[in-house]
Design an enzyme around this catalytic site. Structure first.
Site, PDB file in Angstrom:
ATOM      1  N   SER A  54       1.031  -1.251  -0.093  1.00 10.68           N
ATOM      2  CA  SER A  54       0.284  -0.223  -0.012  1.00 10.68           C
ATOM      3  C   SER A  54       0.859   1.068  -0.115  1.00 10.68           C
ATOM      4  CB  SER A  54      -0.850  -0.044   1.057  1.00 10.68           C
ATOM      5  OG  SER A  54      -1.829   1.210   1.184  1.00 10.68           O
ATOM      6  N   SER A  55       0.280   2.406  -0.656  1.00  7.66           N
ATOM      7  CA  SER A  55       1.260   3.650  -0.703  1.00  7.66           C
ATOM      8  C   SER A  55       0.165   4.646  -0.972  1.00  7.66           C
ATOM      9  CB  SER A  55       2.106   3.367  -1.830  1.00  7.66           C
ATOM     10  OG  SER A  55       1.527   3.444  -3.295  1.00  7.66           O
TER      11      SER A  55
END
Length: 332
Positions: free
Chosen positions: A101-102
């Site tokens: 995730s970013s």
């Protein structure tokens, strides 16, 4: 640490955050990312990105450095805050060294939101809640949190997004579920935007759209924008921008196959981003040499000459003409 050193003075802290956010807004504006819909300038100027990234990871020669807003070291906190407002993607969750995730690059987010073109009163579905920052920008733009729904597969991601959003004063609907299935109980939607890469356009999304809705999703290192005619028909072109996102996790969304062996393809083409986009779009269905010959004959087409059509249960990508000779079926 300079005139704006982070200390116990909350006014200094707020001032540093405002200064960093203003600098980011100027950078995005200079890139013309929101030229299609300048109303987004205010959203980026008002929504505090640092509240959505209480920690993140920066790659370095010795591995990933964790930057944390609660570090006991004032200089480290200042690095965290300034880094939160750089125009770069921020890795927010790693699993066994792999990015899961970013927070996307703000200028790319701005371009995607501007191209989505939501209007007042539109209902929007975001697939890929991430940190919650994109949902906050949407909620600010629309002026009504209830018009925004964001979905992610993993409960820890949706719970964190919900907390970040609340800290920023926003309360859109955050759903834990498979984004490829949409969120039918909140339909119909006027806009759908995905912030994760997909191998195809999920048919469930079309069924949850109002006629004339707009879908913007990453696909094959590009961004495709579809206009929905009805539950079985949608079509539209790619934007000219390259886009690399974390893949959607869920039903039928496993990782893509690796790029094929490019031996026999000229070195110049192997390193050309437009040619590699064609390979990604036609992956496994057109060999590298055949793809290269087509690419040269067609004048080395950029991304915006390609598009996607969904029609009566089938989906395909195309070059120049949805019904022309250069078409590649998409999965499912």
């Amino acid at each position: 640490m300079g005139a704006h050193a982070v200390g116990t003075d909350e006014q200094d802290w707020a001032g540093l955050a405002a200064e960093a956010r203003a600098r980011l807004v100027r950078e995005i504006e200079a890139s013309r990312a929101w030229a299609a819909d300048p109303v987004w300038r205010e959203a980026f100027a008002r929504v505090p990105r640092h509240l959505f990234v209480p920690y993140y990871y920066v790659a370095g020669p010795g591995g990933h450095e964790r930057r944390w807003g609660e570090s006991p070291d004032a200089a480290a906190r200042e690095r965290w805050l300034r880094g939160a407002y750089e125009d770069v993607p921020l890795a927010t969750r790693l699993r066994d060294g792999e990015l899961v995730s970013s927070s996307s690059q703000p200028s790319l987010m701005a371009q995607m939101l501007a191209e989505l073109r939501p209007a007042d009163g539109d209902r929007v579905l975001e697939v890929g809640a991430g940190t919650g920052y994109n949902a906050a920008l949407l909620a600010h733009r629309l002026g009504d949190d209830g018009l925004v729904t964001t979905v992610d597969l993993e409960p820890e991601i949706t719970e964190a997004a919900r907390c970040h959003l609340a800290a920023a004063g926003h309360h859109p609907v955050v759903v834990t579920g498979d984004g490829a299935r949409g969120v039918p109980e909140r339909a119909p939607y006027d806009r759908i935007i995905a912030t994760c890469a997909l191998p195809t356009v999920p048919r469930a999304w079309l069924a949850q759209c109002a006629p004339g809705a707009r879908i913007l999703t990453p696909l094959a290192t590009g961004l495709v924008v579809l206009t929905v005619r009805d539950a079985a028909h949608a079509e539209g072109p790619f934007l000219g921008t390259a886009a690399y996102f974390v893949p959607l996790r869920g039903t039928g969304c496993g990782p893509d196959a690796p790029l094929p062996d490019l031996r026999g393809v000229p070195a110049r083409a192997r390193e050309d981003d437009d040619f590699r986009f064609l390979l990604a779009l036609a992956r496994g269905r057109t060999g590298p040499r055949e793809a290269h010959a087509l690419w040269e004959r067609a004048g080395r087409p950029p991304r915006e000459r390609y598009g996607v059509t969904v029609c009566d249960g089938r989906a395909w990508a195309w070059l120049d003409d949805p019904r022309g000779p250069h078409r590649w079926p998409l999965p499912g």
